[in-house]
Design an enzyme around this catalytic site. Structure first.
Site, short mmCIF file in Angstrom:
data_model
loop_
_atom_site.label_atom_id
_atom_site.label_comp_id
_atom_site.label_asym_id
_atom_site.label_seq_id
_atom_site.Cartn_x
_atom_site.Cartn_y
_atom_site.Cartn_z
N LYS A 53 0.84 -1.21 0.00
CA LYS A 53 0.00 0.00 0.00
C LYS A 53 0.87 1.25 0.00
CE LYS A 53 -3.87 -2.42 2.07
NZ LYS A 53 -4.61 -2.82 3.27
N GLN A 97 -4.80 -1.52 9.50
CA GLN A 97 -4.70 -2.87 8.91
C GLN A 97 -5.30 -3.90 9.86
OE1 GLN A 97 -3.39 -3.47 5.74
NE2 GLN A 97 -4.17 -5.52 6.05
N ASP A 120 -11.25 2.67 3.84
CA ASP A 120 -11.64 1.27 3.69
C ASP A 120 -13.17 1.13 3.56
OD1 ASP A 120 -9.59 -0.56 3.43
OD2 ASP A 120 -9.16 -0.65 5.58
#
Ligand code: NAD
Length: 286
Positions: A53, A97, A120
């Site tokens: 990422k 994460q 997200d």
């Protein structure tokens, strides 16, 4: 022979678009979009995802802020960091994460992220917006799935779609996005009866079960479009793991189009994360 939907090439095209948006935003406002990535502990798969990422941010000109915290970080300390990132004007996207270590309540942490920075798309506010069709940030993998479908079908209105899997982060949001576009959607899961029969009627099958080679050739009607989200790591020859999808790729060549694993949905997920970060920055900057 089914068309092989090349997720790598489509994701590369999307990343070029994002890079252009980053340049245009910086020229207009003097601000470069920034993404904060928070990793707690040393889960090897998470380490790989986070590194990927960060590298992808760099490629398109997004600033990244990496926060690596030890495994024994308390929930309070993590919430304090998130509050700081929520308030930081240089940070437009916050990504924590997952999975988090067992002593941390994942829901409480994700709910603490400012919905406007929730790249997200997991925050209940964004889930609500998605299910009411009122904008917001859309989860990256489902967004990537829709972009792949759009490369092979002009109009999905009225088509029959079967989604295999009903998780909050993949199956359900994909179903919502298909529904929003007026497809007729059947959401299926491990307890679904007659999954093959349901699939055989589908114009679009999105497989997100994590069950290797679940979707057989005889489940698929000629001309269907199949998006394989599943990724399972299995031991391959020569001792190296290999990735397999939820679809028996070699058996579905009578389909109109199908995504491979790897090289299908996977690359789209990160490209959509970058797109979401720019969207969050554009919304914040007005
Ligand atoms: P999950 O385990 O949370 O959910 C799986 C869902 O599939 C459940 O609803 C379950 O009922 C259903 N299911 C499982 N086995 C089934 C079967 N045999 N028949 C019918 N339904 C079945 O998983 P998830 O987080 O939604 O992820 C699904 C898959 O997608 C996994 O393989 C995951 O690795 C992959 N994934 C890929 C990406 C990507 O970027 N390509 C991103 C996220 C998840």
């Amino acid at each position: 022979m089914a068309e092989r939907i090349d997720g790598r090439a489509i994701a590369a095209g999307l990343e070029d678009e994002v890079a252009e948006q980053v340049r245009a935003l910086a020229a207009r406002t003097g601000v470069t979009p920034g993404l904060a990535v928070v990793l707690v502990g040393r889960d090897p798969a998470s380490e790989v995802y986070v590194a990927h990422k960060i590298k992808s941010c760099r490629k398109v000109g997004i600033r990244s802020f990496e926060h690596r915290l030890p495994e024994n970080t308390t929930q309070d300390a993590l919430l304090t960091l998130i509050a700081r990132l929520n308030a930081d004007p240089e940070v437009h996207g916050v990504l924590v994460q997952v999975p988090l270590p067992a002593h941390i309540d994942e829901g409480a942490v994700l709910d603490a992220i400012d919905p406007g920075k929730d790249v997200d798309g997991f925050h209940p506010v964004n889930v609500g917006r998605l299910s009411t069709g009122t904008g917001g940030l859309i989860p990256c993998t489902p967004l990537g799935v829709m972009k792949l479908i759009d490369t092979v079908i002009d109009d999905i209105t009225g088509l029959d779609a079967v989604v295999i899997g009903k998780s909050n982060i993949v199956g359900k949001p994909i179903a919502m996005l298909l529904l929003e576009r007026e497809a007729t959607v059947t959401v299926t899961h491990i307890e679904t009866k007659n999954l093959p029969d349901l699939c055989r009627k589908a114009d679009i099958i999105v497989a997100a079960a994590g069950a290797p080679r679940l979707v057989k050739g005889w489940w698929v009607k000629p001309g269907a479009v199949i998006i394989d989200v599943g990724i399972t790591r299995i031991p391959g020859e020569n001792g190296k793991d290999r990735l397999v999808g939820d679809v028996a790729f070699d058996e579905v060549q009578h389909a109109r189009a199908v995504t491979p694993v790897p090289g299908g949905v996977g690359p789209m997920t990160i490209a959509c994360l970058l797109a979401n970060t720019v969207q969050a920055a554009e919304t914040a900057l007005g």
